[in-house]
Design a protein around this motif. Structure first.
Motif, PDB file in Angstrom:
ATOM      1  N   LEU A   1       0.871  -1.172   0.000  1.00 12.05           N
ATOM      2  CA  LEU A   1       0.000   0.000   0.000  1.00 12.05           C
ATOM      3  C   LEU A   1       0.908   1.222   0.000  1.00 12.05           C
ATOM      4  O   LEU A   1       1.763   1.355   0.883  1.00 12.05           O
ATOM      5  CB  LEU A   1      -0.864   0.061   1.263  1.00 12.05           C
ATOM      6  N   ARG A   2       0.738   2.106  -0.976  1.00 11.44           N
ATOM      7  CA  ARG A   2       1.487   3.365  -1.014  1.00 11.44           C
ATOM      8  C   ARG A   2       0.524   4.498  -0.664  1.00 11.44           C
ATOM      9  O   ARG A   2      -0.518   4.653  -1.302  1.00 11.44           O
ATOM     10  CB  ARG A   2       2.094   3.584  -2.383  1.00 11.44           C
ATOM     11  N   VAL A   3       0.906   5.250   0.354  1.00  8.45           N
ATOM     12  CA  VAL A   3       0.016   6.269   0.902  1.00  8.45           C
ATOM     13  C   VAL A   3       0.758   7.598   0.994  1.00  8.45           C
ATOM     14  O   VAL A   3       1.882   7.656   1.498  1.00  8.45           O
ATOM     15  CB  VAL A   3      -0.462   5.848   2.314  1.00  8.45           C
TER      16      VAL A   3
ATOM     17  N   ALA B   1       2.346   6.766  14.350  1.00 11.97           N
ATOM     18  CA  ALA B   1       1.089   6.208  14.843  1.00 11.97           C
ATOM     19  C   ALA B   1       0.386   5.435  13.732  1.00 11.97           C
ATOM     20  O   ALA B   1      -0.223   4.390  13.981  1.00 11.97           O
ATOM     21  CB  ALA B   1       0.185   7.321  15.373  1.00 11.97           C
ATOM     22  N   LEU B   2       0.491   5.929  12.509  1.00 11.30           N
ATOM     23  CA  LEU B   2      -0.120   5.255  11.369  1.00 11.30           C
ATOM     24  C   LEU B   2       0.481   3.869  11.172  1.00 11.30           C
ATOM     25  O   LEU B   2      -0.238   2.892  10.948  1.00 11.30           O
ATOM     26  CB  LEU B   2       0.083   6.113  10.118  1.00 11.30           C
TER      27      LEU B   2
ATOM     28  N   LEU C   1       4.926   4.866   3.036  1.00 13.36           N
ATOM     29  CA  LEU C   1       4.416   6.208   3.271  1.00 13.36           C
ATOM     30  C   LEU C   1       5.258   7.225   2.512  1.00 13.36           C
ATOM     31  O   LEU C   1       6.472   7.295   2.706  1.00 13.36           O
ATOM     32  CB  LEU C   1       4.428   6.540   4.762  1.00 13.36           C
ATOM     33  N   ALA C   2       4.611   8.010   1.661  1.00 16.60           N
ATOM     34  CA  ALA C   2       5.289   9.058   0.894  1.00 16.60           C
ATOM     35  C   ALA C   2       5.022  10.404   1.573  1.00 16.60           C
ATOM     36  O   ALA C   2       3.870  10.819   1.708  1.00 16.60           O
ATOM     37  CB  ALA C   2       4.781   9.076  -0.536  1.00 16.60           C
TER      38      ALA C   2
ATOM     39  N   LEU D   1      -4.585   7.154  -0.624  1.00 15.57           N
ATOM     40  CA  LEU D   1      -3.992   5.949  -1.172  1.00 15.57           C
ATOM     41  C   LEU D   1      -3.511   6.290  -2.577  1.00 15.57           C
ATOM     42  O   LEU D   1      -4.300   6.676  -3.431  1.00 15.57           O
ATOM     43  CB  LEU D   1      -5.035   4.825  -1.194  1.00 15.57           C
ATOM     44  N   ILE D   2      -2.218   6.139  -2.822  1.00 11.42           N
ATOM     45  CA  ILE D   2      -1.640   6.454  -4.126  1.00 11.42           C
ATOM     46  C   ILE D   2      -1.690   5.244  -5.046  1.00 11.42           C
ATOM     47  O   ILE D   2      -2.050   5.355  -6.202  1.00 11.42           O
ATOM     48  CB  ILE D   2      -0.159   6.896  -3.988  1.00 11.42           C
ATOM     49  N   GLU D   3      -1.314   4.100  -4.473  1.00 11.17           N
ATOM     50  CA  GLU D   3      -1.149   2.907  -5.315  1.00 11.17           C
ATOM     51  C   GLU D   3      -1.244   1.645  -4.467  1.00 11.17           C
ATOM     52  O   GLU D   3      -0.888   1.634  -3.303  1.00 11.17           O
ATOM     53  CB  GLU D   3       0.227   2.981  -5.984  1.00 11.17           C
TER      54      GLU D   3
END
Length: 113
Positions: free
Chosen positions: A29-31, A43-44, A64-65, A107-109
């Motif tokens: 997951l890319r966020v 925290a995420l 995470l980006a 959510l990017i990807e």
């Protein structure tokens, strides 16, 4: 801790999209997380580990980006870096800065298998 509810919603979205793609599981997951989003990346990550158990995202990587804050100063007419919402323009010191970037949480990807 609102990161828990954010992560729960993100996992729900990821699973929904994975099912649409007939995937068995989510691998990555890319966020995007903006510097001005009031979301704590640490925290995420903690919440991610708690929420993914038993889901299609269990075992997935969370990427995470960081998205830096930026704004447009109405007084000096420049795009400037922002480190806080409603902060002063670092160029002229005035407070008429419209935020243009940095409040992201999206959510990017997804990578699925």
């Amino acid at each position: 801790m609102h990161e828990m509810s954010l992560m729960e919603a993100l996992i729900d979205l990821a699973e929904e999209e994975a099912r649409k793609a007939d995937a068995r599981r989510v691998a990555v997951l890319r966020v995007a997380v903006g510097a001005l989003s009031h979301v704590d990346p640490h925290a995420l990550r903690f919440c991610f580990e708690a929420v993914v158990r038993g889901s299609m995202c269990e075992g997935a990587a969370l990427d995470l980006a960081d998205v830096p804050g930026a704004g447009w100063c109405l007084d000096c007419g420049k795009e400037v870096a922002l480190t806080e919402r409603f902060g002063a323009c670092p160029e002229c010191g005035r407070h008429r800065v419209q935020m243009t970037r940095g409040d992201d949480f999206r959510l990017i990807e997804l990578e699925v298998a």
